[in-house]
Every structure is written in structure tokens, then in C-alpha cells.
Design a protein around this motif. Structure first.
Motif, PDB file in Angstrom:
ATOM      1  N   ALA A  19       0.847  -1.198   0.000  1.00 29.24           N
ATOM      2  CA  ALA A  19       0.000   0.000   0.000  1.00 29.24           C
ATOM      3  C   ALA A  19       0.878   1.242   0.000  1.00 29.24           C
ATOM      4  N   SER A  84      -4.698   2.586  -5.504  1.00 30.98           N
ATOM      5  CA  SER A  84      -5.341   1.272  -5.411  1.00 30.98           C
ATOM      6  C   SER A  84      -6.261   1.256  -4.189  1.00 30.98           C
ATOM      7  N   GLU A  85      -6.988   0.163  -4.046  1.00 32.68           N
ATOM      8  CA  GLU A  85      -7.889   0.023  -2.890  1.00 32.68           C
ATOM      9  C   GLU A  85      -7.111   0.019  -1.566  1.00 32.68           C
ATOM     10  N   GLU A  86      -5.842  -0.440  -1.634  1.00 30.45           N
ATOM     11  CA  GLU A  86      -5.039  -0.516  -0.400  1.00 30.45           C
ATOM     12  C   GLU A  86      -4.395   0.817  -0.049  1.00 30.45           C
ATOM     13  N   ARG A  88      -3.675   4.752   0.746  1.00 29.65           N
ATOM     14  CA  ARG A  88      -4.361   5.713   1.610  1.00 29.65           C
ATOM     15  C   ARG A  88      -3.948   7.130   1.253  1.00 29.65           C
ATOM     16  N   GLY A 127     -10.740   2.701  -1.934  1.00 27.84           N
ATOM     17  CA  GLY A 127     -10.398   2.209  -0.607  1.00 27.84           C
ATOM     18  C   GLY A 127     -11.048   3.027   0.494  1.00 27.84           C
ATOM     19  N   SER A 128     -10.508   2.828   1.698  1.00 28.96           N
ATOM     20  CA  SER A 128     -11.116   3.525   2.831  1.00 28.96           C
ATOM     21  C   SER A 128     -10.057   3.940   3.839  1.00 28.96           C
ATOM     22  N   SER A 150     -15.562   5.209   7.732  1.00 30.50           N
ATOM     23  CA  SER A 150     -14.400   4.789   6.937  1.00 30.50           C
ATOM     24  C   SER A 150     -13.402   5.919   6.724  1.00 30.50           C
TER      25      SER A 150
END
Lengths: 303, 770
Positions: A19, A84-86, A88, A127-128, A150
Motif C-alpha cells: 500500500a 489502489s484500494e489498499e 491511503r 479504498g477507505s 471509513s
């Protein structure tokens, strides 16, 4: 046991290896030379500290004529494509804000950024658990609109009625490179550590001035203790020497065991807990000593 | 009117039930004498029984008066006398409906409000009575009484003058009440000669008009007590007229507190409550003064009794609240422990949460000051000295005077003094060490003179000691006092007490403090310190300050004033001449500072320092100069400014910390240590201070001192607890105490397992144990 170690390692490492942390720093209008200088200094401090964690390429700053609503929306739109979703995002808003009872505005050249904009920006990111810190006056008013399970939010004020220029931003920026803020001495500053440091400094500031506090910082969200924002000093993560790499891995495993023990401390008597903790930390200390010795060119018997 | 009644009912509902419960059937509530305000013969017959000491008969008489045949006003008076204030209130409402144009109904209802400490409501009723009858003497005296509780003094005087000097009909009793108000005021202000003249006049008036003398006799007893004469015959005369008259004792007790004779006050109040147990005011005054003598448990009992009897008294309510905190949140520590004789020398009473921080420093400062004063004032304290330090300013004020809202920092009652903690004034302008030193000097001046020292002498010596022997020696004269000096506002020595007791302009009290301090500076420099001590002992023999000066210095008060003026001219003349320029420079430096014009700020500050180098208050130009030079990157000049600030007695904690950093950079450990230790007398609640001082002690191989500092640090609940615990572990390790070291070390490592310096210490400890 090995499975547990792997799991704990994932918990322990603040941002997963794959991430990436993206940082966006927005410096709003100061309104006069004094505030311009203060905000510039804060922006610089945050930028320098963020680079230690995210790397230079993933830290974006907007100030002066660049910090327009149009540019910012375009930036977030573009970056959401890359994330990406991972991954932050950490967003810093440095400047003045206002609240008219219905809408919050962060003051930048041209049309301001509103609380609705911030909600949309955060919502558009993949992502969150993204992080937004708003150090402006009246920043607490965004909590109603932007807060969500989230997201991690920090505001300098409790609500929109706290309209005085704030002190929080300066202390938050300072915390990111301040050793005293590193409560657990792991050489990184987490959101929680930065917030705790800045919150206390704000309280001390008003106390020493003999004034009633005109700002009350707020924090919302989950897992902010494990979201790291900056690193202090040199951070050893790998080495060209395979012996050191092996020791670093061993130390990480030990650190994970320590964290696991701390999470289960209620299962032990105090004496038993301390004994176990001491044994693990002693082992970790011995490993660190071996790493240091190898780093200094002294041969050790590392297994 | 409706609003007022609703408020009244609501307020009374809860408390009246208690009042009725505590009044036995045969007892009558202590009320003020009517002095002829009412003429109902049946009511007056009951009043006579009460004042003649026939309580049971009086109670029965009032019970009979509460009958439908009586007018509501009489029924109201009867219920009031029996302690049923709520019932009396209802009857007064009926009385107003029955006689809307009768001013005396409103006057008496107003007096009921006075009895329940609702002075504003009472005043409204007196004013309404005066609207109905502008010449009503009872309305005027009522209004004056209500205003004496904190109203406009000019309006008060208008009402009083109306009663004293205008022809207001046959209200002789009202005029006597006005005379009594004046006498009380004169006694409060130490104007004993005028008070005696007024007393003589009042006695004559009362006798001429067959009015009661008991209150006058109680005041005459007070006067005699204050003049150190035999007061007993007057109390006896008062009690002969009214055998149950608790005020015969209470009034002298009150005036004993005015002149700080707390032990005697307790004796008076004890007699008052013994004679009249339902004298709730005497009960609370007794409680308050027992607190001043450190007789805590007895005090609690009397304050509780007062509260149960009358929950309206704000002083009682405030003291009850204080006692809640006092018993639960304070801790007492005695030194030496165990005592070397039958009693300890010093008792510190500190907030539970502050004990760990203040104990060491309060003890050190107290013991140092006691040692200094013992020698200087030739007095060995006869009792333990009790130092109470309050984290909450309002608690301290309530403890001192019973009511909040007064800007004091410390109050000494004898062997006990109370003062504010640094946490009560977090803005860094409060030097608690100086306050403690000041109050401790009072303990000795009061002790030497058995509380007979005049106010200005005691304050003057305390200020003088602050400047001479205190933790930050050097005269510190605020700007407005310099201004007063320039305007020649200092008082002649014979009238110096007036500056404290009857200030005529805003700020005169502080001007009087400084003048008194300078008087003793002058005596010390001109005649020697021994003369000050000799003079102090003369107050034991009842000498006045003027007599004491004449006897000890051999100089008349007018000559003294002249010489003192010369001293002030020499010491401050040049400065006073350039005061306007200094102020201009001060303003210019701060203005430039605000605009971040550093060079201009530094230049103006330098000019101000040149004119008045000793000015080290919190707005000192040294601070501006240091800040400006810091911003200009001129570290040497910043250091020089901070050093001069400190050496002239400056105490701003952050400035001292910055100066200590400079000394540490210069490896000048002794001066860094001295500066940091000084900062403790200004604000021991600064974490950074204890870190620096503790580290310095470690560096200079004094781990036992470092441990004290780090324990204080830990008590401050620092953000960085791991580091604080590690420091303690390290200090214990330096003292070869592996067990204590490991205890703190594991606490540090539990918080921060990856804390490398702590891990290294763990390795060392484990190797030692192996």
C-alpha cells in the motif's frame, strides 16, 4: 505460531508494504503577511515530514494561485485514478475557514472549497480510512457533513462557532518532526500521536496566555493509532548485509510478539506479564545490539 | 412583583422545612429589634417577652398572634418570629393586598428579605415603600442597609443622610439604626475617636427617646476591645437588658475579626452560640474563624449547624462547598516527620493532585523563610506553621473571607496562611514563591505582636522582605505605582493605613503596599534593620505607628515623612522625570514587536532599558529585546537580554527556560542550574523545567536530586511518559538501585517497547544481574 507472526506483522506495519501513502497539502489564503508566513512554514514542515513516509513523488502541495478549487478537484480526480484500494490518502488543509451556519468554506483563491466538496473528494478515493486534517477556523463544522466510519478526520475546532484563527495547525505541523510526540518511540509519528501532541500544546498555549480556549480540536474515525504520517531519523528496514536483514526480520517478529502480549495482558498476573514482556524486549534489545554491531563492522554471532 | 414572589416561593420551599424542624416549640428566631417600626401593642408585648429573655412565653405569645383575628402584617411578624419564613412571606403578600398604600408593610417585607440575604429584592421593596412615602424613615434605613451589602455608596449615603438629618417624623428608632450603621462603619475603618463620639451621641439619643441600648452596648464593648480596654461591663449591660441577646457577644466577635484577632473572635462567637444556639450567623462565623485557627473538626460542626439552621446565608453555603473540597481533595504533610519535639514545625496542606509537584518546593521555601525570619525577627514560632496552597482561586478566597470574587493571592491568619497555587493563575504572571515568602513574613510580624501589628506595617515588612530576602530579591515597582509616585500620591505615614482600609482611587491599595515596602527600605538603609524589629515589638505595648516611629527612630512623623520624601526623590526622582519617555519607548517596542519590526523593537526596548533597567515585570523591555534579537538571529544579544532580565529579578518562566538553554549551550552548568531552580519558584508545573533540571543533575552526578525532579515530572502526567520513566530508571541506576531502576524501566518499555535507550539500559541491567 508462524501464521500468527505473519498476521501480526501485517497489523504492526503501519502502511502495508504494497500500500502507498499519498499526501496532499493545501495552503489557503493567509489574508496578511503574518498568516501567510505562518501557513507557509506549516506547509513546509508537513511536506518535509510527509516525504519521510510517502516519498517525494507522492507528496503534492498547493499554495498561492495554484490552490484553486478547480486545480484541487482535478488533482484529486487524477490521483484517484492512480490509487489502489489498499492505498491511503492524507489531506492537510492549512489556512482560514468560515461557517455561515449552513456551509463551511476553506478560503482559497477564487471559489472556496466547501464541506460538500471535501465529502465528495474523500468519497471519490478508492479504498477507505483516508485521513483529512483541517486546521482552519470553524473547521469543526465539517464533521456533520464529512464524518464517516471509513474516514479519519481531525479538525482544529469543535464546531463552526469557534471562528478565531487557530493555533492547532502550527502544533500539528510541529508534531510530525518532534521526538516528544513519538510516544511509543517507534520512530514514526502516527495520527494519534500527532493529535495528542497538538491537542495538549493548544491547551497549554491558552493556559499560559491566561485566555479561555477558543478552539477545541476533534478527532473522529478508527485505527488512527496505526496510521503513520512521518518518520523520525533513519529508519532501518533493510540492508545489503543479509545477516542484518535476517536480524531485522527477527526483530520485527519479536516486536509483533510484544504487541501480541500487550493485547493479551489481561490474561496474566502483572508480575507474569512484566516477566514475559521483559524477556521479549530483552531479546529484541539483544537483536538491536547485534544489528548495531554489524552496522559498525563488528562481527557477531547472529543466528 | 409576580416574578419576585415566584422566586421567593421557589427559594423558600426546600429550606423552610429545615428551619421549622430545628426551631423547638419554645424557641423564637433571633430577629433584629423593631426599634419602634411597628406599634401593634399585642405584637410589642410578644417582642418584649422575647427581649426580656422569656423565650417560651414569647413563643406562646407569637403562636397566639397567628390568628385570623389579627391583620396579615401581624400574622406575618408572628410567623417570622417563630421561624416560619415561608408562611411569613405569604402573609406579607396578603398584607400588601389588604393595605396596598401602607409603606411599612413593604418595609417589613423588605426586612424579611434582608434576613434571607436577598438584598436586591429587599432594596426594591424599600424603594417601593419610599415611592409611597418619600419621607418614610424606615424605608430609608432599610434601603441604606440593603445597599450596605454591595450597593452604590452614594445612594446609600443619601438614604442615611435622610434619616440622620431630615425631619422624618417620629421615627426615632430609625435614626438610632442609622447612627448604629455609622458607628459600625467607623469601627470597621479603625476610626475609633469618631466612633466613640458617635456612640456617645447615640446613647444620648436612645436614652432621650427610651430606645433599647443593647446593640449600642455591644458596639461599645467592640470599641473597648479594639482599644484594648475592658469591654466586659458593656456586654453585661447589654445582656442585662436582653438576657438572650447573642449579638452582645457576636458583635464584638465580628469586630475582633476586623482587627485580625481571630482567637478572641472565636471566644466571642463561642459565647454567642452558647447563649443563643440558633444565632446561625454566629455559628458560621465561629466555624470560619475556627478554620482560621486550624480547628477543622470543630469548624465543620459549626458550619454544618449554621447550614441546617439557615441555608440562605451565602457565606455558609460557600464554606460548605469549600469544606467538601477541603476534606476530600486536600492532603496534609508535616515536617519534620517524625517531629523533633511534641509538634511538627511545618504543616503543608496541598491539593491531592498537586502534592507530588508542590511538596518539595513548598517545603523548601517554607523552611528557608522560617529560618530567615526566626533570626531576623527574634521569634521562635510557638505553634506549627500551616501553609495551605489552593489550586482553585475561588476556594482560597472563600477560605479566607467566606465569599468569592476578591483579587487576593494570600491571606495570613496567624500561624496559618492560605494562598493560591501557581495552577490558580496559569498565565505565568504569578510568582507563588514570592507570595509564600510574603505571607510567611506576616506569620512572624503577627506572631511578634500577637496580631496587634497595624496593617500597613505588616504589609510593608512583607513587601520589604520580598525585596530583600525573597526568592527573587530586588524592588519590583509596577508602572501605575511609579505614576502615583510621580503624582505625589504617597500618603503621610500617620495615614498610611487609610490607603489599605479606605482607598480613594483605583489602585491605591497596591500603591500603599509599595509605599509601605519602601518605608521599610528607607528605615533599613537610614537607621538599620534592628530599628524595624524594635519598632515591631513596640506594637505589643499598644503603641501606634507614629508613636513607635518616634520612640524607635527618635523622629516625629512629619520629619519622617519629609526624610522619606527625600529618599524617594533620590531613588526615583530621575526615573520619574523620564517616565513619559520611558512609557513612549515601551509602547514603541511593543508596537514594533506586534508588527514584527524586529530592529525597531530592539532599539526601542534598549532605550526603555537604559531609562529603567530594573523594570522586570512581565512586560519588561528585556523580553522584547530578547525576542527581537532571537528573530534577528542574534543569539548573543538575546542571551544578554535574558541574562540581564534574570539578574534584575525577572521571573517569567519561559524566559528563564530560554536563558537556561543558553547557559547549557555555553556549558555553564552552575548558572543554568541556578536559573532553572529560580523558575521553580515561578511555575513548578512546567514539564520542560524538570526535564532540564533533572538532566542537569544527572550530568553533574547528583542522581538523588534528579530523581526528585523526575518524580515531579511524572506527577505532571507528561505526554512523553516513556521518556519520563526512562529518566527515573536511569537516575536510580546511577544510584545503584537496580530494583527501582527496573521498575521504572519496564514501565517505560511497556509504553514504548522499541525505545532504544531504554532497551540499552535493560541490557545493562540484565548483564549486571547475570
Amino acid at each position: 505460531m508462524n501464521q500468527l507472526k505473519v498476521l501480526l506483522l501485517l497489523i504492526l506495519i503501519p502502511v502495508p508494504a504494497l500500500a502507498e501513502l499519498h499526501v496532499t497539502i493545501v495552503q489557503g489564503l493567509g489574508g496578511n503577511l503574518v498568516f501567510d508566513a505562518r501557513f507557509t512554514e506549516q506547509r513546509q514542515q508537513i511536506s518535509d515530514a510527509s516525504i519521510t513516509m510517502a516519498g517525494e513523488n507522492r507528496v503534492s502541495t498547493f499554495s498561492g494561485d495554484d490552490a484553486t478549487r478547480k486545480n484541487l478537484l482535478a488533482h484529486f480526480s487524477a490521483i484517484s485514478e492512480q490509487m489502489s484500494e489498499e492505498d491511503r490518502m492524507a489531506i492537510y488543509l492549512i489556512g482560514h475557514g468560515s461557517y455561515d451556519g449552513e456551509q463551511y468554506k476553506f478560503n482559497i483563491p477564487g471559489p472556496d472549497i466547501t464541506d460538500a466538496d471535501l465529502d465528495e473528494i474523500l468519497g471519490s478515493l478508492p479504498g477507505s480510512n483516508h485521513f483529512l486534517v483541517n486546521t482552519s477556523s470553524a473547521s469543526g463544522s465539517i464533521l456533520d457533513t464529512v464524518e464517516s466510519e471509513s474516514r479519519i478526520l481531525i479538525t482544529a475546532t469543535r464546531n463552526g462557532n469557534e471562528k478565531n484563527a487557530t493555533e492547532f495547525g502550527a502544533f500539528f505541523a510541529e508534531s510530525l518532526s518532534e521526538e516528544a510526540a513519538d510516544i511509543n518511540k517507534n520512530s514514526t509519528i502516527s495520527i494519534q500521536e500527532a493529535f495528542d501532541y497538538a491537542e495538549r500544546r493548544v491547551a497549554e498555549f491558552f493556559e499560559s496566555e491566561g485566555r479561555l480556549a477558543t478552539e477545541h480540536p476533534q478527532i473522529r474515525g478508527d485505527n488512527y493509532a496505526s496510521f503513520s504520517l512521518a518518520r523520525l531519523g533513519d529508519f532501518e528496514s533493510s540492508s545489503e548485509d543479509p545477516r542484518i536483514n535476517s536480524l531485522l526480520t527477527k526483530r520485527l517478529e519479536l516486536d509483533a510478539e510484544i504487541e501480541s502480549l500487550q493485547l493479551r495482558r489481561n490474561e496474566f498476573t502483572n508480575a507474569d506479564y512484566i516477566e514475559r514482556l521483559q524477556a521479549l524486549i530483552l531479546e529484541s534489545a539483544q537483536v538491536s545490539e547485534q544489528i548495531d554491531m554489524l552496522g559498525n563492522g563488528t562481527d557477531v554471532n547472529a543466528d | 412583583m409576580l416574578t419576585r414572589m415566584r422566586i421567593l416561593h421557589a427559594t423558600y420551599r426546600a429550606a423552610l422545612a429545615v428551619l421549622l424542624l430545628v426551631l423547638p416549640l419554645s424557641k423564637v428566631l433571633a430577629r433584629g429589634h423593631l426599634y419602634g417600626a411597628l406599634d401593634n401593642e399585642e405584637l410589642l408585648a410578644c417582642e418584649d417577652l422575647f427581649w426580656n429573655g422569656q423565650s417560651a412565653q414569647a413563643a406562646a405569645c407569637y403562636n397566639r398572634l397567628y390568628s385570623p383575628e389579627q391583620p396579615p402584617l401581624v400574622r406575618a411578624e408572628a410567623l417570622w418570629a417563630r421561624g416560619n419564613l415561608q408562611g411569613a412571606n405569604s402573609q406579607f403578600q396578603l398584607a400588601i393586598e389588604a393595605s396596598p398604600d401602607d409603606p411599612i408593610v413593604r418595609v417589613r417585607w423588605g426586612e424579611l428579605f434582608m434576613d434571607t440575604y436577598q438584598f436586591s429584592e429587599a432594596y426594591t421593596l424599600f424603594a417601593e415603600a419610599l415611592e409611597l412615602d418619600p419621607a418614610n424613615a424606615w424605608g430609608h434605613i432599610g434601603a441604606a442597609s440593603a445597599l450596605s451589602e454591595g450597593g452604590d455608596p452614594e445612594v446609600l449615603n443619601q438614604h442615611l443622610n435622610a434619616v440622620m438629618h431630615e425631619d422624618l417624623g417620629l421615627a426615632e428608632g430609625a435614626r438610632l439604626r442609622a447612627m448604629i450603621m455609622v458607628i459600625r462603619s467607623l469601627l470597621r475603618d479603625d476610626r475609633y475617636e469618631q466612633a466613640q463620639l458617635s456612640l456617645d451621641e447615640a446613647f444620648e439619643w436612645a436614652e432621650e427617646h427610651a430606645l433599647p441600648l443593647m446593640e449600642l452596648n455591644a458596639l461599645q464593648a467592640s470599641h473597648a476591645f479594639m482599644m484594648r480596654q475592658d469591654y466586659q461591663p458593656f456586654i453585661e449591660a447589654s445582656l442585662q437588658e436582653a438576657p438572650n441577646y447573642g449579638d452582645a457577644w457576636f458583635i464584638p466577635g465580628y469586630f475582633a475579626t476586623v482587627i485580625r484577632r481571630y482567637k478572641e473572635a472565636v471566644d466571642f462567637f463561642s459565647e454567642a452560640v452558647s447563649l443563643q444556639p440558633n444565632h446561625w450567623e454566629a455559628q458560621v462565623y465561629l466555624g470560619q474563624n475556627l478554620l482560621r485557627l486550624n480547628r477543622i473538626n470543630e469548624a465543620i460542626a459549626h458550619i454544618n449547624t449554621s447550614y441546617e439552621g439557615n441555608a440562605f446565608n451565602p457565606m455558609t453555603v460557600n464554606l460548605m462547598r469549600l469544606l467538601d473540597n477541603f476534606t476530600s481533595d486536600f492532603v496534609s504533610i508535616s515536617y519534620p516527620d517524625p517531629p523533633e519535639g511534641p509538634l511538627p514545625e511545618l504543616i503543608l496542606r496541598l491539593g491531592q493532585d498537586e502534592k507530588a509537584v508542590l511538596d518539595k518546593y513548598a517545603r523548601q521555601l517554607s523552611e528557608d523563610s522560617i529560618a530567615v525570619y526566626k533570626e531576623r525577627y527574634r521569634l521562635d514560632p510557638k505553634e506549627p506553621i500551616i501553609v495551605e496552597i489552593y489550586p482553585n482561586h475561588e476556594d482560597f478566597i472563600v477560605r479566607s473571607i467566606g465569599m468569592p470574587g476578591v483579587g487576593l493571592l494570600g491571606v495570613t491568619f496567624g500561624y496559618l496562611f492560605a494562598m493560591d497555587s501557581p495552577t490558580a493563575h496559569p498565565e505565568q504572571k504569578y510568582h507563588w514563591g514570592t507570595t509564600l515568602w510574603h505571607e510567611m513574613a506576616h506569620v512572624f510580624t503577627l506572631g511578634v505582636t500577637e496580631n496587634l501589628v497595624p496593617r500597613w506595617v505588616s504589609e510593608g515588612i512583607s513587601v520589604f522582605e520580598e525585596w530583600r530576602t525573597g526568592p527573587i530579591p530586588g524592588r519590583k515597582i509596577p508602572t501605575d505605582v511609579l505614576q502615583a509616585m510621580a503624582e505625589d500620591k504617597f500618603l503621610p505615614i500617620a495615614k498610611l493605613d487609610d490607603g489599605f482600609m479606605r482607598p480613594e482611587y483605583s489602585g491605591q491599595v497596591i500603591v500603599s503596599y509599595m509605599q509601605s515596602g519602601l518605608v521599610f527600605e528607607f528605615i533599613d538603609l537610614e537607621y538599620g534593620f534592628d530599628k524595624i524589629v524594635d519598632m515591631l515589638y513596640m506594637f505589643n505595648d499598644g503603641l501606634s505607628p507614629v508613636e513607635a516611629i518616634e520612640k524607635s527612630l527618635g523622629i516625629s512623623d512629619s520629619d519622617f515623612d519629609r526624610h522619606f520624601k527625600q529618599f524617594i526623590d533620590i531613588e526615583y526622582g530621575p526615573l520619574l522625570g523620564s517616565l513619559p519617555v520611558w512609557m513612549e519607548d515601551m509602547n514603541a517596542s511593543y508596537s514594533a514587536l506586534r508588527e514584527e519590526q524586529w530592529e525597531e523593537a530592539a532599539a526601542a526596548a534598549e532605550r526603555a532599558i537604559f531609562t529603567y533597567p530594573e523594570y522586570v515585570e512581565v512586560d519588561s523591555p528585556y523580553i522584547v529585546l530578547a525576542r527581537a534579537n532571537k528573530e534577528l538571529g542574534n543569539a548573543d544579544a538575546e542571551f544578554e537580554a535574558l541574562q540581564s532580565f534574570w539578574k534584575n529579578g525577572g521571573y517569567l518562566p519561559n524566559a528563564l527556560l530560554a536563558l537556561a538553554d543558553h547557559y547549557l549551550e555555553q556549558e555553564n552548568n552552575p548558572l543554568a542550574e541556578e536559573v532553572l531552580e529560580d523558575a521553580n519558584w515561578a511555575d513548578p508545573f512546567l514539564e520542560e523545567l524538570h526535564v532540564k533540571l533533572g538532566d542537569l543533575y544527572i550530568e553533574t552526578n547528583r542522581p538523588e536530586l534528579a530523581i526528585e525532579e523526575f518524580e515531579v515530572l511524572l506527577a505532571l502526567d507528561p505526554l512523553d511518559k516513556a521518556a519520563a520513566n526512562y529518566r527515573l530508571a536511569n537516575a536510580w541506576y546511577a544510584l545503584d538501585n537496580a530494583e527501582k531502576s527496573m521498575e521504572y524501566l519496564m514501565t517505560a518499555l511497556d509504553i514504548a517497547p522499541q525505545y532504544r535507550p531504554a532497551q540499552k539500559l535493560l541490557l545493562e541491567l540484565s548483564r549486571i544481574s547475570n
